[in-house]
Design a protein around this motif. Structure first.
Motif, PDB file in Angstrom:
ATOM      1  N   GLU A 100      64.849 -12.382  18.582  1.00 17.63           N
ATOM      2  CA  GLU A 100      65.221 -13.794  18.680  1.00 17.63           C
ATOM      3  C   GLU A 100      65.130 -14.607  17.386  1.00 17.63           C
ATOM      4  OE1 GLU A 100      65.203 -17.209  22.007  1.00 17.63           O
ATOM      5  OE2 GLU A 100      64.006 -15.414  22.276  1.00 17.63           O
ATOM      6  N   PHE A 436      79.285 -21.769  26.854  1.00 16.93           N
ATOM      7  CA  PHE A 436      77.990 -21.700  27.537  1.00 16.93           C
ATOM      8  C   PHE A 436      77.807 -22.860  28.512  1.00 16.93           C
ATOM      9  CE2 PHE A 436      76.668 -18.812  24.035  1.00 16.93           C
ATOM     10  CZ  PHE A 436      76.342 -17.742  24.851  1.00 16.93           C
ATOM     11  N   PRO A 445      70.159 -12.450  27.389  1.00 15.65           N
ATOM     12  CA  PRO A 445      70.999 -11.545  26.597  1.00 15.65           C
ATOM     13  C   PRO A 445      70.272 -10.252  26.216  1.00 15.65           C
ATOM     14  CG  PRO A 445      70.334 -13.461  25.293  1.00 15.65           C
ATOM     15  CD  PRO A 445      69.925 -13.727  26.707  1.00 15.65           C
ATOM     16  N   THR A 520      75.937 -15.287  22.031  1.00 16.89           N
ATOM     17  CA  THR A 520      74.593 -15.792  21.749  1.00 16.89           C
ATOM     18  C   THR A 520      74.212 -15.484  20.303  1.00 16.89           C
ATOM     19  OG1 THR A 520      73.932 -15.368  24.036  1.00 16.89           O
ATOM     20  CG2 THR A 520      72.169 -15.705  22.437  1.00 16.89           C
ATOM     21  N   GLN A 523      76.457 -17.467  17.795  1.00 14.57           N
ATOM     22  CA  GLN A 523      76.057 -18.865  17.712  1.00 14.57           C
ATOM     23  C   GLN A 523      74.760 -19.027  16.916  1.00 14.57           C
ATOM     24  OE1 GLN A 523      74.967 -20.848  21.387  1.00 14.57           O
ATOM     25  NE2 GLN A 523      75.900 -22.759  20.692  1.00 14.57           N
ATOM     26  N   ARG A 524      73.870 -18.097  17.120  1.00  6.48           N
ATOM     27  CA  ARG A 524      72.593 -18.145  16.419  1.00  6.48           C
ATOM     28  C   ARG A 524      72.805 -18.056  14.904  1.00  6.48           C
ATOM     29  NH1 ARG A 524      68.722 -14.054  19.318  1.00  6.48           N
ATOM     30  NH2 ARG A 524      68.877 -15.445  21.108  1.00  6.48           N
TER      31      ARG A 524
END
Length: 541
Positions: A100, A436, A445, A520, A523-524
């Motif tokens: 993460e 989203f 995810p 995900t 976007q991160r």
RNA sequence: GCGCCCGUAGCUCAGUGGACAGAGCAACGGCCUUCUAAGCCGUCGGCCGGAGGUUCGAAUCCUCCCGGGCGUACCA
């Protein structure tokens, strides 16, 4: 990281050949037919191996592990082109999702105290677009190093002593007299800009006719008042751009604490100085500097260089392990003298490095504006920021290699404000955010099966994400923030193309979830990139 | 004169030894009943300033030349 693991695999294969090690590279392939990654190992190793690159490549390939690649080919002069199994790419994405917050560059800083000093403009006027480039450069560089694990502090050095401030006081006093209707003129080398008129008016309102002549008392008053007001102006200009400093350092403090004298003594002790024509000189040339320079003028006043040396000793005493000074290219003699002084004093070689940049010229109506703060010819940073917005100014300032001249075409920046690279990148982030918002379900995810991701566009996207940590590292180490700006633009390009050809919502559940997981990660990375560049990541546009 | 940086498509620029040199803007032509068309796809466009050299291989490294910027202060 894919590149690194392939490098390791190839290096192991090379070892089996019992040849002396070579330095080779593994790069993402330029064309799809060249596979996913290419290596030049057989080309650079041909000499050591004493065989032709293609023959050598064949020998390397034989000792590669069977399960790593779907296909391995020898191409052109002897490149090894590697086609990855999709599972390997999925595993890579998996790693990013598991990790993460931590998905990012290697933490090579490991808490090392590093300072970036930038802007450091004299408190004699508002910031111009030229300072703006340096402000953004320094700020982004700071963020880059912070993301490598360095303990970064941003510092601004105010030259609030000396000749330039005297000139400011004289200029301001002249404006003050003018406000009284008197016929006072600004000194020839003084500051002509309109901004002093306003300040003078305020002073008149405050103190009336208290300073009819420019004597010692008046000088002290106008220095103090001018510097104070202008420091605030500068801080405002920077805040508007989103640039924040941890420390505002005042030259005055160095003098007051006697650090300038102490620095001179230290240089003398190490025989780094000599006297000539009544002045004290630094032995720069024999210590790698471009030319010897004056430290103490024949009238006893220290030069800028002398004070700067004291300032850097102060930095070292504060426990900083590394210092990066962002400066314009016009300072390079001074820079070499500074390095020479540190060498004389026995500081570590890598303590100080300079991130040098060229200037900004404003092009408007096909004409180039040459700027000069003193002559009052300049475009103010705050005007540019107010008109174009923080994100646009920041991106434009940092999208070019620092060592090239930046032509800031005002007309173009205005005209382009709708199909601007800035909005192009932010729009990619927005589109993902929108998906989203519309997706009914929330999935973790990290537990999604990624195997449905089979389209080449999405595998390519993953490979691009994978290179993010390396881009950040290289951008920092090379003082090249434009690499990150360009990376974000390329990622946006890849995403928009993907978005046009592939749907997410409404697809069969397994595929949809896999794609949501992919988004995900995308976007991160957008978020992280824009964060480092100091730009916003809008949810809606 | 000497030192540092730059010279790549019409314009602004990526590309610090690798396979046919890339992107944006500009120009021209397609794509919206479907997650935001601030988007996508296509066409056009180049003796990488010039000349030598280094090597299997050069826009990239070396030398010289040409053109531009900056510096060459007891300014900062």
């Amino acid at each position: 990281m894919l590149t690194k693991s392939i490098e390791t695999t190839l290096a192991e294969a090379w070892e089996k050949l019992k040849l002396s090690p070579v330095s080779f590279s593994v790069d993402p392939s330029e064309r799809p037919e060249y596979g996913d990654f290419s290596s030049n190992i057989a080309l650079v190793g041909a000499k050591v191996a004493g065989s032709s690159p293609r023959d050598l490549a064949a020998r390397i390939i034989v000792s590669l592990p069977q399960d790593a690649f779907s296909r391995v080919e020898i191409a052109g002069p002897g490149f090894i082109n590697l086609h990855l199994k999709p599972e390997m790419i999925h595993a890579c994405l998996k790693g990013m999702l598991d990790d993460e917050g931590g998905f990012g560059p290697r933490q090579i800083g490991a808490g090392t105290k590093l300072q970036v000093e930038f802007v450091s403009s004299n408190p004699t006027g508002p910031l111009t677009v030229g300072h703006g480039r340096q402000a953004v450069l320094g700020d982004v560089l700071s963020s880059l190093y912070a993301s490598l694990g360095y303990d970064v502090s941003r510092e601004y050095y105010f030259n609030d002593e000396g000749h330039q401030v005297d000139l400011l006081a004289q200029s301001l006093w002249a404006r003050y007299r003018q406000a009284h209707g008197a016929d006072a003129s600004i000194p020839e080398q003084g500051y002509q800009g309109d901004y002093l008129i306003e300040i003078a008016q305020q002073i008149k309102d405050d103190v009336g006719d208290a300073y009819p002549t420019f004597d010692e008392v008046a000088s002290a008053f106008f220095r103090k008042r001018g510097v104070t007001v202008i420091k605030e102006m500068i801080k405002d200009d920077l805040a508007q751009l989103g640039v924040r400093f941890d420390n505002w350092f005042s030259e005055e403090d160095l003098h007051r604490r006697g650090e300038v004298d102490a620095a001179l003594e230290a240089l003398k002790e190490r025989e780094g100085t000599y006297e000539r024509d009544g002045a004290i000189w630094l032995r720069a040339e024999e210590n790698g500097g471009i030319k010897d320079s004056v430290l103490i003028r024949s009238d006893g006043r220290p030069t800028y260089l002398m004070v700067d040396i004291a300032y850097h000793i102060d930095k070292f005493r504060r426990g900083l392990a590394r210092v990066i000074d962002v400066q314009g290219s016009d300072h390079h003699v001074e820079q070499s003298c500074m390095q020479a002084a540190l060498k004389i004093l026995g500081y570590p070689q890598d303590f100080l490095s300079y991130a040098v940049h060229q200037f900004v010229s404003i092009v408007e109506g096909g004409k180039t504006l040459r700027m000069s703060t003193r002559a009052g010819r300049f475009v103010l940073l705050r005007d540019l920021t107010s008109e174009l917005g923080r994100d646009v100014v920041r991106y434009f300032m940092v999208a070019r290699k620092p060592e090239t001249h930046l032509q800031f075409d005002l007309d173009l920046a205005r005209a382009e404000s709708l199909d601007n690279p800035v909005y192009y990148i932010q729009y990619a982030h927005t589109r993902i955010a929108s998906i989203f918002r519309k997706a009914q379900q929330v999935v973790d995810p990290r537990v999604v099966d990624l195997s449905p991701l089979a389209a080449s566009a999405e595998l390519d996207l993953i490979k691009q994400l994978d290179s993010f940590p390396q881009v950040v590292e290289e951008a920092a180490l090379r003082f090249a923030p434009h690499l990150l700006a360009e990376y974000a633009l390329n990622l946006a390009r890849a995403f928009h193309a993907y978005y046009a050809d592939h749907r997410v919502l409404g697809e069969e559940s397994g595929l949809m979830q896999a794609r949501l997981a992919l988004l995900t990660a995308v976007q991160r990375v957008f978020k992280r990139s824009l964060e480092i560049l100091g730009m916003s990541t809008p949810e809606m546009m």
